[in-house]
Enzyme design. Structure first.
Site, PDB file in Angstrom:
ATOM      1  N   CYS A 276      -0.600   4.015   2.223  1.00  0.00           N
ATOM      2  CA  CYS A 276      -0.355   3.788   3.648  1.00  0.00           C
ATOM      3  C   CYS A 276       1.107   4.070   4.008  1.00  0.00           C
ATOM      4  CB  CYS A 276      -0.637   2.340   4.035  1.00  0.00           C
ATOM      5  SG  CYS A 276      -2.177   1.686   3.411  1.00  0.00           S
ATOM      6  N   ASP A 277       2.018   3.567   3.195  1.00  0.00           N
ATOM      7  CA  ASP A 277       3.414   3.509   3.625  1.00  0.00           C
ATOM      8  C   ASP A 277       4.360   4.450   2.880  1.00  0.00           C
ATOM      9  OD1 ASP A 277       2.625   1.580   5.430  1.00  0.00           O
ATOM     10  OD2 ASP A 277       3.001  -0.072   4.054  1.00  0.00           O
TER      11      ASP A 277
ATOM     12  N   CYS B 142       0.832  -1.210   0.000  1.00  0.00           N
ATOM     13  CA  CYS B 142       0.000   0.000   0.000  1.00  0.00           C
ATOM     14  C   CYS B 142       0.865   1.258   0.000  1.00  0.00           C
ATOM     15  CB  CYS B 142      -0.922  -0.039   1.222  1.00  0.00           C
ATOM     16  SG  CYS B 142      -2.000   1.374   1.362  1.00  0.00           S
TER      17      CYS B 142
HETATM   18  C1  LIG Z   1       0.575  -4.888   5.125  1.00  0.00           C
HETATM   19  C2  LIG Z   1      -0.663  -4.038   5.027  1.00  0.00           C
HETATM   20  C3  LIG Z   1      -0.634  -2.718   5.461  1.00  0.00           C
HETATM   21  C4  LIG Z   1      -1.779  -1.930   5.405  1.00  0.00           C
HETATM   22  N1  LIG Z   1      -1.699  -0.646   5.888  1.00  0.00           N
HETATM   23  C5  LIG Z   1      -2.825   0.125   5.909  1.00  0.00           C
HETATM   24  C6  LIG Z   1      -2.783   1.448   6.450  1.00  0.00           C
HETATM   25  O1  LIG Z   1      -1.734   1.928   6.931  1.00  0.00           O
HETATM   26  N2  LIG Z   1      -3.937   2.165   6.428  1.00  0.00           N
HETATM   27  C7  LIG Z   1      -5.114   1.675   5.900  1.00  0.00           C
HETATM   28  O2  LIG Z   1      -6.122   2.371   5.950  1.00  0.00           O
HETATM   29  N3  LIG Z   1      -5.169   0.441   5.376  1.00  0.00           N
HETATM   30  C8  LIG Z   1      -4.064  -0.354   5.366  1.00  0.00           C
HETATM   31  N4  LIG Z   1      -4.115  -1.606   4.816  1.00  0.00           N
HETATM   32  C9  LIG Z   1      -5.397  -2.070   4.245  1.00  0.00           C
HETATM   33  C10 LIG Z   1      -6.349  -2.507   5.384  1.00  0.00           C
HETATM   34  O3  LIG Z   1      -5.671  -3.376   6.257  1.00  0.00           O
HETATM   35  C11 LIG Z   1      -7.584  -3.169   4.803  1.00  0.00           C
HETATM   36  O4  LIG Z   1      -8.221  -2.309   3.903  1.00  0.00           O
HETATM   37  C12 LIG Z   1      -8.581  -3.538   5.920  1.00  0.00           C
HETATM   38  O5  LIG Z   1      -7.959  -4.371   6.868  1.00  0.00           O
HETATM   39  C13 LIG Z   1      -9.821  -4.224   5.352  1.00  0.00           C
HETATM   40  O6  LIG Z   1     -10.592  -4.696   6.427  1.00  0.00           O
HETATM   41  P1  LIG Z   1     -11.623  -5.886   6.251  1.00  0.00           P
HETATM   42  O7  LIG Z   1     -12.243  -6.074   7.594  1.00  0.00           O
HETATM   43  O8  LIG Z   1     -12.489  -5.638   5.096  1.00  0.00           O
HETATM   44  O9  LIG Z   1     -10.762  -7.177   5.848  1.00  0.00           O
HETATM   45  P2  LIG Z   1      -9.572  -7.941   6.569  1.00  0.00           P
HETATM   46  O10 LIG Z   1      -8.719  -7.028   7.350  1.00  0.00           O
HETATM   47  O11 LIG Z   1      -8.938  -8.743   5.461  1.00  0.00           O
HETATM   48  O12 LIG Z   1     -10.304  -8.918   7.590  1.00  0.00           O
HETATM   49  C14 LIG Z   1     -11.061 -10.022   7.154  1.00  0.00           C
HETATM   50  C15 LIG Z   1     -11.102 -11.045   8.267  1.00  0.00           C
HETATM   51  O13 LIG Z   1     -11.995 -12.080   7.901  1.00  0.00           O
HETATM   52  C16 LIG Z   1     -11.448 -13.304   8.349  1.00  0.00           C
HETATM   53  N5  LIG Z   1     -12.001 -14.394   7.540  1.00  0.00           N
HETATM   54  C17 LIG Z   1     -11.930 -14.543   6.193  1.00  0.00           C
HETATM   55  N6  LIG Z   1     -12.560 -15.661   5.810  1.00  0.00           N
HETATM   56  C18 LIG Z   1     -13.045 -16.234   6.948  1.00  0.00           C
HETATM   57  C19 LIG Z   1     -13.791 -17.431   7.210  1.00  0.00           C
HETATM   58  N7  LIG Z   1     -14.147 -18.267   6.227  1.00  0.00           N
HETATM   59  N8  LIG Z   1     -14.145 -17.707   8.493  1.00  0.00           N
HETATM   60  C20 LIG Z   1     -13.787 -16.872   9.509  1.00  0.00           C
HETATM   61  N9  LIG Z   1     -13.065 -15.732   9.302  1.00  0.00           N
HETATM   62  C21 LIG Z   1     -12.706 -15.426   8.056  1.00  0.00           C
HETATM   63  C22 LIG Z   1      -9.946 -13.138   8.138  1.00  0.00           C
HETATM   64  O14 LIG Z   1      -9.216 -14.033   8.976  1.00  0.00           O
HETATM   65  C23 LIG Z   1      -9.736 -11.688   8.528  1.00  0.00           C
HETATM   66  O15 LIG Z   1      -9.402 -11.542   9.883  1.00  0.00           O
HETATM   67  C24 LIG Z   1      -2.998  -2.440   4.874  1.00  0.00           C
HETATM   68  C25 LIG Z   1      -3.029  -3.762   4.423  1.00  0.00           C
HETATM   69  C26 LIG Z   1      -1.896  -4.571   4.508  1.00  0.00           C
HETATM   70  C27 LIG Z   1      -1.951  -6.010   4.055  1.00  0.00           C
END
Ligand SMILES: Cc1cc2nc3c(=O)[nH]c(=O)nc-3n(C[C@H](O)[C@H](O)[C@H](O)COP(=O)(O)OP(=O)(O)OC[C@H]3O[C@@H](n4cnc5c(N)ncnc54)[C@H](O)[C@@H]3O)c2cc1C
Length: 291
Positions: free
Chosen positions: A121-122, A118
């Site tokens: 982000c970074d 990202c």
């Molecule tokens: C390295 C990195 C750095 C980032 N830095 C930033 C930043 O600085 N600022 C920012 O705004 N965004 C950042 N992002 C992006 C941000 O993390 C995501 O946009 C955000 O986490 C999305 O949230 P979410 O809840 O939609 O999905 P996720 O965070 O992907 O969470 C989904 C969850 O669902 C669970 N899950 C999936 N399938 C199943 C299943 N079948 N049964 C049970 N559980 C399940 C997973 O284990 C996971 O915990 C970063 C991403 C990464 C990878």
């Protein structure tokens, strides 16, 4: 987590199912600087721990279990777990997405310590440094162009001899003096002890190996939505992300989606949080409509 918080606070009976530690991708983030309310930034772990504590304060139940199958229709919403089957009147899909990894030496060890998915982000962490961007599609080129605001030099490393990105983006990248295109090249390993120090790469045509001293490696080779559970039930876009309307409603009444799993422009914590709140509100309205 946000959908759970809102629905628990609205005194609904709500269960959050999570297969790993609650917190998702943010837990793999060393520092978050762009989430409002934290002027000095916050560690990914602390941010998610705070969200969890806040949600649990309102009575959110979190069950540490993987959902292995879903049966979704207007009439029935069944959640299959190893421990049994649950039925629910409404479901919010927030399974997120997974960034495709390079699968090379050093990647796992240096994730979040110079390897990033990202630029928004970074990018600001690499002011006046040299970095590599891996990829050749729209995202890779857009993010490389964005990084020119901060960094001194960018090696845009692509495995072919032309970019896949749209023509306009290609032209912009090529006219940007901070961007050096490294054609026909794949990364072999990322070097560094506690942070990225260099990337070693091989030219796929000549076999030549070269090393570039960089402080950051940005990987943009694609995102895979975690939609295995809903393939064949809710409507997905051409890349497999869940289609919703602006109320977060999917193609099945009573099934909503929020966060990175959705078909959308920008995948961030703040957008996931906003959509989680909207999905919870829609779920609540849907439940009222059943009476
Ligand atoms: C390295 C990195 C750095 C980032 N830095 C930033 C930043 O600085 N600022 C920012 O705004 N965004 C950042 N992002 C992006 C941000 O993390 C995501 O946009 C955000 O986490 C999305 O949230 P979410 O809840 O939609 O999905 P996720 O965070 O992907 O969470 C989904 C969850 O669902 C669970 N899950 C999936 N399938 C199943 C299943 N079948 N049964 C049970 N559980 C399940 C997973 O284990 C996971 O915990 C970063 C991403 C990464 C990878």
């Amino acid at each position: 987590m946000t959908a759970g918080l809102y629905n628990a606070r609205a005194r609904l009976s709500v269960l959050l199912l999570e297969r790993l530690a609650p917190g998702g991708q943010v837990l793999t983030t060393d520092r978050v600087e762009n989430y409002p309310g934290f002027p000095d930034g916050v560690s990914g772990f602390e941010l998610m721990d705070r969200m969890k504590t806040q949600a649990e304060r309102f009575g959110l139940k979190i069950q540490n279990e993987e959902v292995i199958r879903l049966e979704l229709s207007e009439k029935r919403k069944a959640v299959f777990l190893n421990s049994g089957t649950l039925e629910s009147k409404t479901i919010i899909l927030a399974c997120g997405a997974t960034w495709k990894k390079l699968g090379i030496e050093g990647e796992d060890r240096l994730m979040g310590r110079g390897i990033s998915f990202c630029a928004t982000c970074d990018g600001p962490f690499y002011r006046d440094e040299e970095v590599a961007v891996i990829g050749g599609g729209d995202t890779a080129v857009e993010e490389a162009i964005f990084l020119t605001r901060f960094v001194k030099k960018i090696y845009l490393v692509h495995r072919r001899d032309k970019l896949r990105a749209t023509k306009l983006l290609q032209e912009r990248a090529m006219s940007e003096e901070k961007i050096t295109l490294v054609w026909d090249t794949i990364p072999l390993r990322i070097l560094g002890q506690n942070s990225v120090e260099a990337v070693e790469m091989r030219n796929v045509k000549t076999g030549d190996v070269q090393r570039k001293e960089v402080k950051g490696v940005f990987v943009f080779i694609g995102t895979i939505p975690n939609t295995d559970l809903v393939k064949g039930s809710v409507n997905l876009d051409e890349n497999g992300f869940v289609l919703t309307d602006d109320k977060m409603q999917t193609s099945i009444p009573g099934v909503f989606a929020a966060g990175d799993i959705r078909s959308k422009l920008f995948r961030q914590i703040s957008t996931a949080v906003g959509e989680g709140a909207a999905a919870s509100y829609s779920a609540e309205r849907y439940l009222e409509s059943l009476h």
